[in-house]
Design a protein around this motif. Structure first.
Motif, PDB file in Angstrom:
ATOM      1  N   GLY A   1       0.812  -1.209   0.000  1.00  0.00           N
ATOM      2  CA  GLY A   1       0.000   0.000   0.000  1.00  0.00           C
ATOM      3  C   GLY A   1       0.842   1.253   0.000  1.00  0.00           C
ATOM      4  N   GLY A   2       0.480   2.207  -0.870  1.00  0.00           N
ATOM      5  CA  GLY A   2       1.219   3.453  -0.990  1.00  0.00           C
ATOM      6  C   GLY A   2       0.441   4.650  -0.487  1.00  0.00           C
ATOM      7  N   GLY A   3      -0.387   4.448   0.542  1.00  0.00           N
ATOM      8  CA  GLY A   3      -1.107   5.557   1.154  1.00  0.00           C
ATOM      9  C   GLY A   3      -0.335   6.107   2.336  1.00  0.00           C
ATOM     10  N   ALA A   4      -1.060   6.757   3.243  1.00  0.00           N
ATOM     11  CA  ALA A   4      -0.399   7.395   4.387  1.00  0.00           C
ATOM     12  C   ALA A   4       0.343   6.379   5.238  1.00  0.00           C
ATOM     13  CB  ALA A   4      -1.434   8.139   5.231  1.00  0.00           C
ATOM     14  N   ALA A   5      -0.289   5.247   5.556  1.00  0.00           N
ATOM     15  CA  ALA A   5       0.342   4.272   6.450  1.00  0.00           C
ATOM     16  C   ALA A   5       1.522   3.577   5.785  1.00  0.00           C
ATOM     17  CB  ALA A   5      -0.689   3.249   6.912  1.00  0.00           C
TER      18      ALA A   5
ATOM     19  N   LEU B   1       3.410   4.462   3.099  1.00  0.00           N
ATOM     20  CA  LEU B   1       4.543   5.332   2.799  1.00  0.00           C
ATOM     21  C   LEU B   1       5.173   5.899   4.067  1.00  0.00           C
ATOM     22  CD1 LEU B   1       3.403   7.218  -0.423  1.00  0.00           C
ATOM     23  CD2 LEU B   1       4.989   5.306  -0.218  1.00  0.00           C
ATOM     24  N   SER B   2       4.391   6.121   5.112  1.00  0.00           N
ATOM     25  CA  SER B   2       4.980   6.578   6.370  1.00  0.00           C
ATOM     26  C   SER B   2       5.907   5.522   6.939  1.00  0.00           C
ATOM     27  CB  SER B   2       3.878   6.913   7.388  1.00  0.00           C
ATOM     28  OG  SER B   2       3.132   8.040   6.979  1.00  0.00           O
ATOM     29  N   LEU B   3       5.476   4.265   6.927  1.00  0.00           N
ATOM     30  CA  LEU B   3       6.355   3.212   7.415  1.00  0.00           C
ATOM     31  C   LEU B   3       7.609   3.112   6.552  1.00  0.00           C
ATOM     32  CD1 LEU B   3       7.089   0.888   9.239  1.00  0.00           C
ATOM     33  CD2 LEU B   3       5.648  -0.610   7.842  1.00  0.00           C
TER      34      LEU B   3
ATOM     35  N   VAL C   1       8.144  11.015  -0.356  1.00  0.00           N
ATOM     36  CA  VAL C   1       8.617   9.730   0.167  1.00  0.00           C
ATOM     37  C   VAL C   1       9.275   8.907  -0.932  1.00  0.00           C
ATOM     38  CG1 VAL C   1       7.934   7.586   1.304  1.00  0.00           C
ATOM     39  CG2 VAL C   1       6.918   9.754   2.014  1.00  0.00           C
ATOM     40  N   HIS C   2       8.745   8.950  -2.148  1.00  0.00           N
ATOM     41  CA  HIS C   2       9.393   8.226  -3.251  1.00  0.00           C
ATOM     42  C   HIS C   2      10.825   8.727  -3.463  1.00  0.00           C
ATOM     43  CE1 HIS C   2       5.646   6.512  -5.537  1.00  0.00           C
ATOM     44  NE2 HIS C   2       5.714   6.118  -4.275  1.00  0.00           N
ATOM     45  N   ALA C   3      11.029  10.030  -3.356  1.00  0.00           N
ATOM     46  CA  ALA C   3      12.383  10.572  -3.512  1.00  0.00           C
ATOM     47  C   ALA C   3      13.304  10.066  -2.403  1.00  0.00           C
ATOM     48  CB  ALA C   3      12.343  12.098  -3.510  1.00  0.00           C
ATOM     49  N   ARG C   4      12.780   9.956  -1.186  1.00  0.00           N
ATOM     50  CA  ARG C   4      13.602   9.453  -0.082  1.00  0.00           C
ATOM     51  C   ARG C   4      13.899   7.965  -0.253  1.00  0.00           C
ATOM     52  NH1 ARG C   4      10.666  12.892   4.844  1.00  0.00           N
ATOM     53  NH2 ARG C   4      11.493  14.920   4.165  1.00  0.00           N
ATOM     54  N   LEU C   5      12.940   7.221  -0.766  1.00  0.00           N
ATOM     55  CA  LEU C   5      13.196   5.811  -1.031  1.00  0.00           C
ATOM     56  C   LEU C   5      14.256   5.639  -2.113  1.00  0.00           C
ATOM     57  CD1 LEU C   5       9.554   4.368  -0.987  1.00  0.00           C
ATOM     58  CD2 LEU C   5      11.286   4.169   0.789  1.00  0.00           C
TER      59      LEU C   5
ATOM     60  N   ARG D   1       7.133   4.717  13.508  1.00  0.00           N
ATOM     61  CA  ARG D   1       8.397   4.909  14.227  1.00  0.00           C
ATOM     62  C   ARG D   1       8.710   3.717  15.119  1.00  0.00           C
ATOM     63  NH1 ARG D   1       6.473  10.224  15.167  1.00  0.00           N
ATOM     64  NH2 ARG D   1       5.969   9.647  17.324  1.00  0.00           N
ATOM     65  N   ALA D   2       7.676   3.203  15.803  1.00  0.00           N
ATOM     66  CA  ALA D   2       7.889   2.078  16.709  1.00  0.00           C
ATOM     67  C   ALA D   2       8.313   0.824  15.944  1.00  0.00           C
ATOM     68  CB  ALA D   2       6.623   1.808  17.516  1.00  0.00           C
ATOM     69  N   ILE D   3       7.696   0.574  14.791  1.00  0.00           N
ATOM     70  CA  ILE D   3       8.070  -0.589  13.986  1.00  0.00           C
ATOM     71  C   ILE D   3       9.501  -0.457  13.490  1.00  0.00           C
ATOM     72  CG2 ILE D   3       7.633  -1.786  11.804  1.00  0.00           C
ATOM     73  CD1 ILE D   3       4.642  -1.199  12.243  1.00  0.00           C
ATOM     74  N   ALA D   4       9.853   0.716  12.956  1.00  0.00           N
ATOM     75  CA  ALA D   4      11.209   0.925  12.432  1.00  0.00           C
ATOM     76  C   ALA D   4      12.252   0.776  13.532  1.00  0.00           C
ATOM     77  CB  ALA D   4      11.308   2.297  11.771  1.00  0.00           C
ATOM     78  N   ALA D   5      11.962   1.332  14.712  1.00  0.00           N
ATOM     79  CA  ALA D   5      12.918   1.229  15.814  1.00  0.00           C
ATOM     80  C   ALA D   5      13.085  -0.214  16.263  1.00  0.00           C
ATOM     81  CB  ALA D   5      12.457   2.096  16.984  1.00  0.00           C
TER      82      ALA D   5
END
Length: 427
Positions: free
Chosen positions: A16-20, A22-24, A113-117, A311-315
């Motif tokens: 999924g490329g929505g808020a959730a 792409l935020s993750l 977010v695509h640019a950061r990826l 943030r919690a998942i990434a950490a």
């Protein structure tokens, strides 16, 4: 010297490329690029729906923050003042410094977010339709994603963990289920008609439905441009002609707009329920976003909770873990907040609490910054106690007392969610 197995990046798939989604993905690459002299630890693949009916139209996300944020480049507008208008026309205005209300458009957010990826050596975005996520058949830890690319070719991806942000296809059994549904116009007026510094968060000068509540919502982008929305909290969405009639009435009769052009339209439905969204489908398959319970039940706000969840998942993934450890599935909202929301939803649904009066009085009697932190899910226990003491105590206590006696029922028109993997009961 590290062993080869230790050097292999952890393969992650985000659906999924929505808020959730792409935020993750943003927080994953941010975590991975922060002080990693030994190279990336994550191999991140984001699967977005190809052009077509599964790809959502451009949409708007709003949230409160108190300083520079992660997505400042994509912020379309922000407001330091807000206004609440009661059914009788009385207003509450506040400047809840240091908080500001900020608007993101999904198109700008996606580009950012695509640019950061693209700056991450092991991140990519695929356009495909996901059909199935299952445990890997070879017995190795992780999950297998079966999909179909934009050309119709089959696509199979094996990953250590899969984070799934696709919207829920059905709502879980609940004691109370309402919908926050809306339709909005991006309008341009013939003459200056808006105050660009003030967000009109709730305007209750609209006809109220027999069940639930309704309000107008105005986010000015310029003196002659604004997002004007009609929103209801009720059990069923409206038809497009019904939304259009409500918007015409609000824009012309309440706001006094005579000459304007509708340049863009958005419409949506957000679940407001005390049902329990199972976050974990299996040891390596986790739901995020609305399907993972990130939407605040009593307010519909989700963006801030999505950031906390991501943030919690990434950490958690950034810390060393043994192979086969279950994927992190953090709780977006604490038990205390969910309990308060369940009481408020019940009070609104039964009509014991007059919704327009409740929200107007809440802002009138409580410092705006405290109310806004509550709406976004960032309030403290002391702030929540103060808010609770300013609520209609009798109706709230009655609603709280009857909740344990109420069965959880599947909302009409939906089937129960499949049970989570019994090995991973995360509630």
């Amino acid at each position: 010297m590290r062993r080869a197995a230790e050097a292999e990046p952890l393969r992650l798939v985000v659906i999924g490329g929505g808020a959730a989604g792409l935020s993750l993905a943003h927080w994953l690459v941010r975590e991975d690029l922060a002080g990693r002299p030994d190279g990336p630890r994550f191999d991140v693949t984001v699967i977005e729906a190809p052009e077509g009916p599964l790809r959502p139209a451009p949409r708007t996300w709003c949230f409160w923050d108190d300083g520079p944020g992660e997505y400042d480049e994509a912020v379309l507008a922000q407001w330091s003042r807000l206004r609440i208008t009661g059914p009788d026309g009385s207003t509450v205005e506040a400047a809840p410094a240091p908080l500001r209300y900020r608007m993101l458009r999904s198109t700008a957010f996606e580009e950012l977010v695509h640019a950061r990826l693209a700056a991450h050596p092991r991140a990519r975005v695929l356009r495909a339709t996901v059909h199935q996520v299952r445990t890997r058949p070879d017995g190795r830890p992780g999950a297998r994603v079966r999909a179909e690319d934009a050309a119709g070719r089959p696509l199979t991806l094996d990953a250590g963990y899969v984070f799934d942000s696709r919207p829920p296809t059905r709502l879980p059994p609940a004691r109370t289920t309402l919908l926050q549904h809306f339709r909005g116009w991006f309008v341009r007026t013939a003459r200056p008609s808006f105050d660009p510094g003030t967000a009109h968060l709730m305007d209750f000068r609209v006809p109220q439905p027999a069940h639930g509540l309704a309000f107008g919502y105005v986010l000015p982008l310029a003196p002659d441009r604004a997002l004007v929305e009609y929103t209801e909290f009720s059990r069923h969405p409206l038809t497009v002609p019904e939304y259009e009639r409500a918007l015409h009435g609000y824009a012309r009769q309440v706001l006094g707009l005579d000459e304007f052009t509708v340049e863009e339209v958005e419409q949506g439905v957000i679940p407001m329920t005390d049902g329990r969204f199972p976050r974990r489908v299996g040891p390596a398959h986790v739901r995020i976003g609305t399907a993972g319970g990130a939407t605040r039940p009593a307010t519909g706000y989700a963006f801030a909770a999505v950031q906390r969840q991501s943030r919690a998942i990434a950490a958690a993934l950034g810390r060393p873990a043994p192979p086969g450890r279950p994927a992190p599935a953090p709780v977006p909202h604490g038990r205390r907040a969910l309990a308060m929301d369940a009481v408020l939803l019940r009070a609104l649904d039964t009509g014991r609490v007059d919704g327009p009066r409740f929200f107007t009085d809440l802002f009138r009697r409580t410092p705006a910054e405290q109310v806004l932190r509550f709406l976004d899910g960032g309030s403290t226990p002391v702030e929540e106690l103060r808010i609770g003491l300013r609520c209609p105590v009798g109706p709230m206590l009655r609603s709280a007392a009857e909740l344990p006696l109420l069965p959880r029922r599947t909302p009409p028109g939906t089937r129960p969610e499949p049970a989570p993997d019994p090995r991973e009961d995360d509630r």
